[in-house]
Design a protein around this motif. Structure first.
Motif: not given
Length: 282
Positions: A21-22, A82, A150-151
């Motif tokens: 993520g990111n 995640s 994912d934050h």
């Protein structure tokens, strides 16, 4: 080889990227964190091994066998979380105490990360739920999740602060096992040396705002006499003592002090990180 006190497990790897993520992948971050920690523990004299040192695949049975067979007392299994949460988590065996996991999680939290939770989980038959606890034998294994990939806020923290988090864990673990902790040496910033308009083929370094230059190279470039007393480990230039620091067998002195003895004018050029010296004007 000395039996390791600690085995560090970079989670996932190879065909298993872990969480993504990111623009980040778990397997890359865990290897980055783990290899850094391994180097730091070695520097502190703490015997440590890794379950993997490259981007390679390990099955659960291969991974846990490496931990079991290591002879280590402790295992830190590094992971990135995640699933929409935020903050650091530490997971420990249902048969272990929460002392070390709390210490490690708090160390990361003290660097600006949130603590999400510190917990244990029971699986079927009253056994540990996670295989890293269930199948690693007598080794006390802590699964450490440094944040949520994912934050967006956590991802930025992980990208910017991973080394700070890794070092905090090193310090906390040292305290737990009673080994003196020494912070990592600050990176040495190199400086160029210009003498009478020409760059010398050597460099100095910058420490606490002071430029230190290699004494012999600079002194001999202007025809000065350099003497070394092996007994006192003291350098004299033109018969005069000066402040010195021995680095990797080379004696260095503060630029302005060395320039004064050599009758040179000196100035600092910030843009190019260059010490400029020239023959003093009459």
């Amino acid at each position: 080889m000395t039996t390791p006190i600690l085995i560090i497990d970079p989670g996932h790897g190879g065909t298993d990227p872990g969480a993504m993520g990111n623009g980040l992948r778990e397997k890359d971050l865990t290897l980055q964190i783990s290899t850094y920690q391994s180097a730091r523990f070695h520097a502190l004299g703490i015997p440590v091994v890794l379950t993997r040192t490259t981007d390679t695949s390990l099955t659960p049975s291969q991974r846990t066998k490496l931990v079991r067979d290591s002879g280590a007392t402790y295992c830190i299994s590094n992971h990135i979380n995640s699933g929409g949460g935020e903050g650091v988590e530490a997971i420990y065996s249902i048969f272990a105490k929460d002392t070390l996991p709390k210490l490690l999680a708090q160390a990361v939290a003290d660097c600006g990360q949130k603590i999400r939770k510190i917990y244990t989980k029971v699986g079927p038959g009253g056994k540990d739920y996670f295989f890293m606890h269930r199948d690693t034998g007598k080794v006390e294994t802590i699964i450490l999740e440094y944040g949520f990939i994912d934050h967006p806020v956590d991802a930025k923290k992980l990208r910017d602060n991973w080394k700070t988090y890794a070092e905090a864990v090193v310090k906390a673990f040292c305290g737990y096992i009673g080994v003196p902790y020494i912070p990592p040496a600050k990176p040495v910033e190199k400086v160029s040396i210009e003498l009478n308009g020409s760059l010398l083929p050597v460099q100095g370094y910058l420490r606490d705002g002071v430029s230190w230059l290699p004494i012999r190279a600079v002194a001999e470039a202007v025809g000065a006499t350099v003497e070394w007393n092996a007994t006192t480990r003291q350098v004299k230039v033109n018969g005069q003592d000066l402040t010195e620091s021995i680095e990797n067998g080379t004696a260095y002195a503060p630029a302005r002090e060395l320039a004064a003895i050599l009758a040179l004018d000196v100035e600092w050029e910030q843009a190019t990180k260059t010490v400029k010296m020239k023959k003093r004007s009459a």
